[in-house]
Design a protein around this motif. Structure first.
Motif, PDB file in Angstrom:
ATOM      1  N   ALA A 245       0.831  -1.213   0.000  1.00 42.78           N
ATOM      2  CA  ALA A 245       0.000   0.000   0.000  1.00 42.78           C
ATOM      3  C   ALA A 245       0.859   1.254   0.000  1.00 42.78           C
ATOM      4  O   ALA A 245       0.455   2.307  -0.524  1.00 42.78           O
ATOM      5  CB  ALA A 245      -0.933  -0.015   1.205  1.00 42.78           C
ATOM      6  N   LEU A 246       2.056   1.170   0.589  1.00 41.06           N
ATOM      7  CA  LEU A 246       2.985   2.292   0.558  1.00 41.06           C
ATOM      8  C   LEU A 246       3.682   2.404  -0.791  1.00 41.06           C
ATOM      9  O   LEU A 246       3.952   3.501  -1.288  1.00 41.06           O
ATOM     10  CB  LEU A 246       4.040   2.129   1.666  1.00 41.06           C
ATOM     11  CG  LEU A 246       3.556   2.213   3.113  1.00 41.06           C
ATOM     12  CD1 LEU A 246       4.672   1.807   4.064  1.00 41.06           C
ATOM     13  CD2 LEU A 246       3.064   3.625   3.439  1.00 41.06           C
ATOM     14  N   ILE A 247       3.985   1.257  -1.396  1.00 43.71           N
ATOM     15  CA  ILE A 247       4.771   1.231  -2.624  1.00 43.71           C
ATOM     16  C   ILE A 247       3.964   1.642  -3.850  1.00 43.71           C
ATOM     17  O   ILE A 247       4.438   2.429  -4.682  1.00 43.71           O
ATOM     18  CB  ILE A 247       5.341  -0.190  -2.845  1.00 43.71           C
ATOM     19  CG1 ILE A 247       6.471  -0.467  -1.867  1.00 43.71           C
ATOM     20  CG2 ILE A 247       5.854  -0.364  -4.272  1.00 43.71           C
ATOM     21  CD1 ILE A 247       6.974  -1.883  -1.912  1.00 43.71           C
ATOM     22  N   ASP A 248       2.776   1.107  -3.994  1.00 38.17           N
ATOM     23  CA  ASP A 248       2.041   1.221  -5.258  1.00 38.17           C
ATOM     24  C   ASP A 248       1.815   2.660  -5.729  1.00 38.17           C
ATOM     25  O   ASP A 248       1.975   2.952  -6.928  1.00 38.17           O
ATOM     26  CB  ASP A 248       0.709   0.463  -5.162  1.00 38.17           C
ATOM     27  CG  ASP A 248       0.920  -1.046  -5.142  1.00 38.17           C
ATOM     28  OD1 ASP A 248       2.035  -1.499  -5.479  1.00 38.17           O
ATOM     29  OD2 ASP A 248      -0.022  -1.785  -4.781  1.00 38.17           O
ATOM     30  N   PRO A 249       1.456   3.606  -4.854  1.00 36.76           N
ATOM     31  CA  PRO A 249       1.299   4.991  -5.338  1.00 36.76           C
ATOM     32  C   PRO A 249       2.601   5.588  -5.870  1.00 36.76           C
ATOM     33  O   PRO A 249       2.586   6.372  -6.827  1.00 36.76           O
ATOM     34  CB  PRO A 249       0.810   5.752  -4.103  1.00 36.76           C
ATOM     35  CG  PRO A 249       0.242   4.705  -3.206  1.00 36.76           C
ATOM     36  CD  PRO A 249       1.055   3.491  -3.430  1.00 36.76           C
ATOM     37  N   VAL A 250       3.726   5.224  -5.245  1.00 40.60           N
ATOM     38  CA  VAL A 250       5.013   5.737  -5.706  1.00 40.60           C
ATOM     39  C   VAL A 250       5.372   5.142  -7.058  1.00 40.60           C
ATOM     40  O   VAL A 250       5.865   5.839  -7.955  1.00 40.60           O
ATOM     41  CB  VAL A 250       6.116   5.430  -4.662  1.00 40.60           C
ATOM     42  CG1 VAL A 250       7.477   5.891  -5.162  1.00 40.60           C
ATOM     43  CG2 VAL A 250       5.778   6.104  -3.337  1.00 40.60           C
ATOM     44  N   VAL A 251       5.126   3.850  -7.240  1.00 37.83           N
ATOM     45  CA  VAL A 251       5.386   3.202  -8.526  1.00 37.83           C
ATOM     46  C   VAL A 251       4.559   3.868  -9.623  1.00 37.83           C
ATOM     47  O   VAL A 251       5.068   4.163 -10.714  1.00 37.83           O
ATOM     48  CB  VAL A 251       5.082   1.698  -8.442  1.00 37.83           C
ATOM     49  CG1 VAL A 251       5.112   1.057  -9.833  1.00 37.83           C
ATOM     50  CG2 VAL A 251       6.085   1.002  -7.535  1.00 37.83           C
ATOM     51  N   LYS A 252       3.287   4.120  -9.341  1.00 37.22           N
ATOM     52  CA  LYS A 252       2.425   4.761 -10.343  1.00 37.22           C
ATOM     53  C   LYS A 252       2.926   6.162 -10.684  1.00 37.22           C
ATOM     54  O   LYS A 252       2.959   6.560 -11.860  1.00 37.22           O
ATOM     55  CB  LYS A 252       0.988   4.833  -9.840  1.00 37.22           C
ATOM     56  CG  LYS A 252       0.010   5.422 -10.875  1.00 37.22           C
ATOM     57  CD  LYS A 252      -1.405   5.446 -10.350  1.00 37.22           C
ATOM     58  CE  LYS A 252      -2.378   5.898 -11.435  1.00 37.22           C
ATOM     59  NZ  LYS A 252      -2.034   7.197 -12.044  1.00 37.22           N
ATOM     60  N   ARG A 253       3.346   6.910  -9.675  1.00 38.22           N
ATOM     61  CA  ARG A 253       3.838   8.273  -9.916  1.00 38.22           C
ATOM     62  C   ARG A 253       5.080   8.251 -10.801  1.00 38.22           C
ATOM     63  O   ARG A 253       5.220   9.060 -11.724  1.00 38.22           O
ATOM     64  CB  ARG A 253       4.142   8.949  -8.577  1.00 38.22           C
ATOM     65  CG  ARG A 253       4.667  10.373  -8.705  1.00 38.22           C
ATOM     66  CD  ARG A 253       4.906  10.969  -7.341  1.00 38.22           C
ATOM     67  NE  ARG A 253       5.631  12.238  -7.423  1.00 38.22           N
ATOM     68  CZ  ARG A 253       6.077  12.916  -6.378  1.00 38.22           C
ATOM     69  NH1 ARG A 253       5.851  12.457  -5.149  1.00 38.22           N
ATOM     70  NH2 ARG A 253       6.738  14.036  -6.542  1.00 38.22           N
ATOM     71  N   ILE A 254       5.989   7.310 -10.536  1.00 38.30           N
ATOM     72  CA  ILE A 254       7.208   7.214 -11.339  1.00 38.30           C
ATOM     73  C   ILE A 254       6.877   6.828 -12.772  1.00 38.30           C
ATOM     74  O   ILE A 254       7.411   7.417 -13.727  1.00 38.30           O
ATOM     75  CB  ILE A 254       8.181   6.200 -10.709  1.00 38.30           C
ATOM     76  CG1 ILE A 254       8.729   6.756  -9.393  1.00 38.30           C
ATOM     77  CG2 ILE A 254       9.324   5.874 -11.669  1.00 38.30           C
ATOM     78  CD1 ILE A 254       9.542   5.754  -8.601  1.00 38.30           C
ATOM     79  N   CYS A 255       6.014   5.850 -12.943  1.00 41.47           N
ATOM     80  CA  CYS A 255       5.643   5.410 -14.291  1.00 41.47           C
ATOM     81  C   CYS A 255       4.965   6.536 -15.067  1.00 41.47           C
ATOM     82  O   CYS A 255       5.235   6.727 -16.264  1.00 41.47           O
ATOM     83  CB  CYS A 255       4.736   4.179 -14.215  1.00 41.47           C
ATOM     84  SG  CYS A 255       5.560   2.689 -13.631  1.00 41.47           S
ATOM     85  N   ASP A 256       4.104   7.281 -14.410  1.00 39.18           N
ATOM     86  CA  ASP A 256       3.436   8.402 -15.080  1.00 39.18           C
ATOM     87  C   ASP A 256       4.440   9.484 -15.462  1.00 39.18           C
ATOM     88  O   ASP A 256       4.319  10.117 -16.516  1.00 39.18           O
ATOM     89  CB  ASP A 256       2.360   9.001 -14.156  1.00 39.18           C
ATOM     90  CG  ASP A 256       1.162   8.074 -13.975  1.00 39.18           C
ATOM     91  OD1 ASP A 256       1.027   7.120 -14.773  1.00 39.18           O
ATOM     92  OD2 ASP A 256       0.390   8.303 -13.030  1.00 39.18           O
ATOM     93  N   THR A 257       5.444   9.703 -14.616  1.00 38.56           N
ATOM     94  CA  THR A 257       6.441  10.736 -14.881  1.00 38.56           C
ATOM     95  C   THR A 257       7.356  10.352 -16.036  1.00 38.56           C
ATOM     96  O   THR A 257       7.649  11.172 -16.911  1.00 38.56           O
ATOM     97  CB  THR A 257       7.291  10.996 -13.618  1.00 38.56           C
ATOM     98  OG1 THR A 257       6.439  11.416 -12.553  1.00 38.56           O
ATOM     99  CG2 THR A 257       8.343  12.068 -13.882  1.00 38.56           C
ATOM    100  N   LEU A 258       7.802   9.109 -16.066  1.00 41.26           N
ATOM    101  CA  LEU A 258       8.765   8.675 -17.080  1.00 41.26           C
ATOM    102  C   LEU A 258       8.120   8.287 -18.402  1.00 41.26           C
ATOM    103  O   LEU A 258       8.767   8.356 -19.456  1.00 41.26           O
ATOM    104  CB  LEU A 258       9.598   7.502 -16.539  1.00 41.26           C
ATOM    105  CG  LEU A 258      10.475   7.809 -15.322  1.00 41.26           C
ATOM    106  CD1 LEU A 258      11.247   6.569 -14.910  1.00 41.26           C
ATOM    107  CD2 LEU A 258      11.441   8.956 -15.616  1.00 41.26           C
ATOM    108  N   GLY A 259       6.889   7.855 -18.365  1.00 41.04           N
ATOM    109  CA  GLY A 259       6.166   7.567 -19.611  1.00 41.04           C
ATOM    110  C   GLY A 259       6.648   6.325 -20.331  1.00 41.04           C
ATOM    111  O   GLY A 259       6.907   5.287 -19.723  1.00 41.04           O
TER     112      GLY A 259
END
Length: 428
Positions: A245-259
């Motif tokens: 639950a802590l990891i998943d939002p950060v993973v999504k943010r990184i993926c959205d940023t890097l494209g």
């Protein structure tokens, strides 16, 4: 020294100590440390040091003493065999002030192993059943050397001794050591890995620097590979569910940023991502290779399940094969050369049709060290993909001016071909 739960260690600091002169000499690659580190991290045990020591009781004792000063847990591999220089158990017993005693359960397991393989047990094998008094034995179902856990009740310091051969050590760790340690720790670490292709480590770090600097739990750490970057996002929590639950939002943010440079999360490898994507879409891939000499197809077929997505790979090193097997026009070869955008496209199209696949990919280039020219230097590579209704060609300059860069050029060319194949799957 029996297993105890009343003095549980909440945050275990660990060290890995691999024993064996053959490791120091480079005769054997030390894969054990990497495996143990990953498994310890998975259950929330922090590894602070790794080291290797030869089969020398004096130096082994020094290394163990230093490790126990620094850490709560020392995991050793090797030195549990029947020969005179296998002294890990004896050294630990001396360090902890414990006598050695025969463990009948371990002796029975050793005898059962020899009965199973149809060989007599020699006297020196009985040495392997001698354990420090009060030690917790670990069964070896794949060899003769039992593992051992020794723990001091007053300090909680612990040594886990495992056999050196990976086929013996790995199942012993996952089946017996992990459950033992889970009773001592009340937290776990969970990591997810973001895989990046097409953006260098420095650019990734510059793009994500504010996020990475602010990260405490989860943490974000970059790892550079040949032609790739991985970001490991790690969180600690009481349970795996809370850590995720802590990891998943950060993973999504990184993926959205890097494209688009992110080609997957927790996919293992580029070729693993290709097989996974093609299997999910029910489509097939074929390869036509010149400068990579079959490396693309080799990497694909390393993946279990690749037979569902891969039927055909053609290593067309010679122009005659490009023409006769793949259908590259003779005029194309004569006018543009084997290393050209036009030839790469015709190779990809030809192998797709030959195999009846949805996508064909190709590589053609100059891997060196010879064969280059001012017009077409070493490192010039064309990678193409054809999917029937469309196609794409990449012109790459992969030379890094290393003394021996041939294999690097081939590896990078194959990686670009796999990445282009992955992007081609988006059209289906």
């Amino acid at each position: 020294m029996e297993q105890a739960t009343d003095t549980s260690i909440r945050s275990i600091k660990a060290e890995i100590l691999c024993v064996g002169t053959e490791l120091l000499l480079g005769d054997i690659v030390n894969t054990n440390a990497a495996f143990i580190a990953r498994e310890l991290a998975r259950i929330g045990v922090n590894v602070y040091h790794q080291s290797v020591v030869g089969d020398n009781p004096g130096r082994l004792k020094e290394a163990l003493s230093a490790a126990l000063e620094r850490c709560d847990l020392v995991v050793t591999t090797g030195g549990l065999g029947p020969t005179y220089d296998d002294l890990t158990k004896e050294t630990v017993a001396q360090l902890f002030g414990l006598p050695m005693e025969r463990n009948e359960e371990s002796l029975s397991s050793i005898q059962a192993f020899f009965d199973k393989v149809g060989r007599p047990m020699t006297e020196n094998n009985k040495k392997q059943a001698l354990l420090p008094k009060g030690a917790y034995p670990l069964q070896n179902r794949n060899g003769t050397a039992p593992g051992v856990i020794v723990r001091q009740q007053d300090t909680g310091k612990m040594v886990v001794m495992l056999p050196g051969p990976p086929r013996e050590m790995q199942p012993m760790f996952t089946q017996q050591v992990t459950p033992y340690l889970l009773k001592l720790t009340h937290s776990t670490l969970v990591s997810r890995t973001i895989h990046i292709f097409g953006m260098g480590e420095s650019q990734v770090e510059a793009t994500l620097r504010p996020l990475m600097e602010a990260s405490r739990n989860p943490t974000v750490a970059p790892y550079a590979k040949e032609g790739e970057v991985q970001l490991r996002v790690t969180a600690g929590a009481a349970t795996q569910e809370q850590a995720r639950a802590l990891i998943d939002p950060v993973v999504k943010r990184i993926c959205d940023t890097l494209g688009d440079v992110v080609y997957g999360v927790d996919v293992g490898t580029l070729q693993g991502a290709v097989v996974q994507a093609y299997a999910a879409k029910g489509i097939k891939l074929a390869t036509a290779e010149s400068c990579t000499g079959g490396l693309v197809s080799k990497r694909i077929t390393e993946i279990a399940g690749s037979s569902a997505v891969f039927d055909c790979g053609v290593c067309s090193y010679a122009n005659e094969i490009k023409h006769k097997v793949l259908g590259v026009q003779q005029e194309t070869l004569e006018r543009y050369g084997a290393v050209s955008e036009q030839t790469a496209l015709e190779m990809a199209r030809g192998v797709r049709k030959l195999a009846g696949a949805q996508v064909g990919v190709s590589t053609t280039g100059i891997a060196g060290p010879g064969g280059g020219s001012a017009e077409k230097p070493v490192g010039l590579v064309y990678v193409a993909a054809d999917w029937g209704e469309g196609s794409q060609v990449l012109q790459l300059h992969l030379s890094r001016n290393y003394p021996d860069e041939r294999e690097l050029i081939r590896h990078l060319a194959a990686s670009h071909a796999l990445h282009l194949a992955l992007r081609a799957a988006d059209h289906f």
